[in-house]
Enzyme design. Structure first.
Site, PDB file in Angstrom:
ATOM      1  N   LEU A   1      -2.170 -17.614   6.479  1.00  0.00           N
ATOM      2  CA  LEU A   1      -2.464 -19.038   6.670  1.00  0.00           C
ATOM      3  C   LEU A   1      -3.951 -19.328   6.439  1.00  0.00           C
ATOM      4  O   LEU A   1      -4.475 -20.349   6.849  1.00  0.00           O
ATOM      5  CB  LEU A   1      -2.036 -19.494   8.069  1.00  0.00           C
ATOM      6  CG  LEU A   1      -0.536 -19.333   8.361  1.00  0.00           C
ATOM      7  CD1 LEU A   1      -0.217 -19.745   9.799  1.00  0.00           C
ATOM      8  CD2 LEU A   1       0.314 -20.143   7.386  1.00  0.00           C
TER       9      LEU A   1
ATOM     10  N   THR B   1      -0.983 -17.957  -8.739  1.00  0.00           N
ATOM     11  CA  THR B   1      -1.271 -18.684  -9.978  1.00  0.00           C
ATOM     12  C   THR B   1      -2.738 -19.110 -10.034  1.00  0.00           C
ATOM     13  O   THR B   1      -3.243 -19.407 -11.110  1.00  0.00           O
ATOM     14  CB  THR B   1      -0.401 -19.960 -10.063  1.00  0.00           C
ATOM     15  OG1 THR B   1      -0.489 -20.631  -8.792  1.00  0.00           O
ATOM     16  CG2 THR B   1       1.039 -19.632 -10.353  1.00  0.00           C
TER      17      THR B   1
ATOM     18  N   ASP C   1      -7.316 -21.332  -1.324  1.00  0.00           N
ATOM     19  CA  ASP C   1      -7.449 -21.469   0.131  1.00  0.00           C
ATOM     20  C   ASP C   1      -8.712 -22.237   0.514  1.00  0.00           C
ATOM     21  O   ASP C   1      -8.685 -23.151   1.341  1.00  0.00           O
ATOM     22  CB  ASP C   1      -7.473 -20.091   0.800  1.00  0.00           C
ATOM     23  CG  ASP C   1      -6.274 -19.249   0.413  1.00  0.00           C
ATOM     24  OD1 ASP C   1      -5.301 -19.815  -0.129  1.00  0.00           O
ATOM     25  OD2 ASP C   1      -6.306 -18.035   0.644  1.00  0.00           O
TER      26      ASP C   1
HETATM   27  C1  GLA Z   1      -4.157 -15.633  -1.094  1.00  0.00           C
HETATM   28  C2  GLA Z   1      -5.401 -15.885  -1.920  1.00  0.00           C
HETATM   29  C3  GLA Z   1      -5.233 -17.116  -2.796  1.00  0.00           C
HETATM   30  C4  GLA Z   1      -3.943 -17.045  -3.599  1.00  0.00           C
HETATM   31  C5  GLA Z   1      -2.760 -16.675  -2.715  1.00  0.00           C
HETATM   32  C6  GLA Z   1      -1.520 -16.426  -3.488  1.00  0.00           C
HETATM   33  O1  GLA Z   1      -3.984 -16.655  -0.168  1.00  0.00           O
HETATM   34  O2  GLA Z   1      -6.518 -16.049  -1.080  1.00  0.00           O
HETATM   35  O3  GLA Z   1      -6.349 -17.272  -3.627  1.00  0.00           O
HETATM   36  O4  GLA Z   1      -4.077 -16.176  -4.682  1.00  0.00           O
HETATM   37  O5  GLA Z   1      -3.028 -15.530  -1.927  1.00  0.00           O
HETATM   38  O6  GLA Z   1      -1.062 -17.586  -4.058  1.00  0.00           O
END
Ligand code: GLA
Length: 392
Positions: free
Chosen positions: A124, A35, A171
């Site tokens: 992670l 999202t 992240d």
């Molecule tokens: C990875 C990406 C994030 C996000 C997630 C899915 O971790 O780095 O930016 O899009 O996938 O929610």
């Protein structure tokens, strides 16, 4: 937390100078998957696993980055960092350096040691933790400071432009702004966020399926392209739909038939996931754990069936988890196609939960999983001398 005296000693022996130390955590995402790049909502938490960066300036016009994990160093002239990487682990720190250079921040020559315990390729956010720790360290030698939100955005740019992985902001943001014992509800459009305490009697149990995923190509990018394809179709009818954040379930009911079936499903996941994520934050704030658990279950089903970003092993892990005593909620976390599940488990049951999951998973898949217990932890920061000494 790792033993910080180890990296300090390593750095001093290798480079002959006392370093300054920084840390940046990895994360789990409780809910809100794929999202972020649609300007939607996410609710991650920083975890106890982190990357440490030790840095000291050098008098030369070059940068050496040494990895304790990989046991190798990479040496580059500051004039040859360029604007794109070479599919090597050092792309993360050098990507950060490149973006700082592009921002006009004058990073002098430096030696940096990286050490981390965030499992690699496990969903992670080991990458984000390397980027954020590296950026804090480089800003220090440049005697520059930036707001944490700006640091998150620049690290995302390093990953998008230099590393070549089309990730969103989640992240890097939570690695910067996470807080101890709190989940972070982030509005990925305004970058406003609020913290919601994770009840004290709950543990974060992270179960690694050991199925590796990679973002720098492949399925993550395909999903993002499908989401963008669907958004463009809705925008034809409602120009105010800049990204899926602006679209509703009613829009899909009305115009979804114009989309290829897989695109419709991807969009349905994102639109409903935004609704679930905001509801989950409300439930967490109200300590309504039944609702939180139900929303996590619905999110996993949507990720599996509509977004088709789960895998057999993750589904097995989640099915095993929800049968265990004291499990409040379980779902696949992160970019998908492998990696880890996040489980909110009553602390009194956490040990038994881990034992049962490991045994059950091994029996069905013949894979020995890794299971980590964590707390929601603080975001990136400099490690003070007292923190260093207290770990010795
Ligand atoms: C990875 C990406 C994030 C996000 C997630 C899915 O971790 O780095 O930016 O899009 O996938 O929610």
């Amino acid at each position: 937390m790792q033993d910080v005296s180890g990296i300090k000693k390593f750095h001093e022996e290798r480079f002959g100078r006392e370093p300054v130390l920084f840390m940046a955590p990895g994360r789990v995402n409780l809910i809100g998957e794929h999202t972020d790049y649609a300007d939607g909502f996410v609710m991650p938490a920083a975890i106890d696993f982190a990357t440490l960066a030790a840095i000291s300036p050098n008098p030369n016009n070059n940068a050496t980055v040494s990895s304790v994990n990989f046991g190798v160093s990479v040496h580059r002239s500051l004039d040859e960092i360029g604007t794109s990487g070479s599919h090597h682990w050092s792309d993360y720190p050098f990507g950060v350096l490149s973006i700082l250079q592009q921002e006009g921040i004058d990073v002098p020559g430096f030696d940096m040691t990286l050490d981390g315990n965030v499992p690699l390729g496990a969903g992670l956010s080991s990458s984000a933790s390397i980027e954020v720790a590296s950026m804090l360290a480089m800003l220090h030698v440049a005697e520059a400071s930036l707001p944490l939100q700006k640091i998150a955005l620049l690290c995302q740019r390093a990953e998008n432009d230099y590393v070549g992985a089309p990730c969103g902001i989640m992240d890097q943001f939570v690695s910067c702004c996470g807080a101890a014992d709190q989940a972070l509800l982030l509005d990925c459009r305004s970058l406003e966020y609020r913290l919601a305490p994770i009840p004290k009697h709950l543990s974060l149990v992270i179960c690694n399926t050991m199925v590796k995923h990679s973002h720098a190509g492949g399925e993550y990018g395909t999903r993002r392209a499908e989401v963008e394809e669907g958004t463009a179709i809705l925008r034809r009818h409602r120009p105010e739909v800049r990204l899926l954040r602006d679209a509703t379930v009613e829009d899909l009911e009305r115009w979804g038939h114009e989309m290829p079936p897989n695109v419709l499903k991807r969009c349905r996941h994102v639109i409903t996931e935004n609704i679930r994520t905001v509801a989950a934050a409300d439930a967490l704030e109200a300590s309504d754990l039944d609702t939180l658990g139900r929303l996590m279950a619905e999110a996993h089903a949507s990720y599996r069936d509509d977004f088709e970003a789960s895998c057999r092993e993750a589904d097995i892990m989640v099915e095993l988890a929800i049968k265990q005593a004291g499990c409040v909620g379980a779902r696949l976390t992160g970019g998908g196609f492998g990696g880890c599940t996040v489980n909110l488990v009553e602390s009194a049951n956490a040990e038994r939960f881990a034992t049962n999951i490991a045994a059950g998973y091994k029996e069905i898949t013949n894979i020995q999983p890794e299971i980590y217990q964590s707390h929601a932890s603080a975001g990136a920061h400099r490690l003070t001398e007292s923190a260093v000494l207290s770990k010795k």
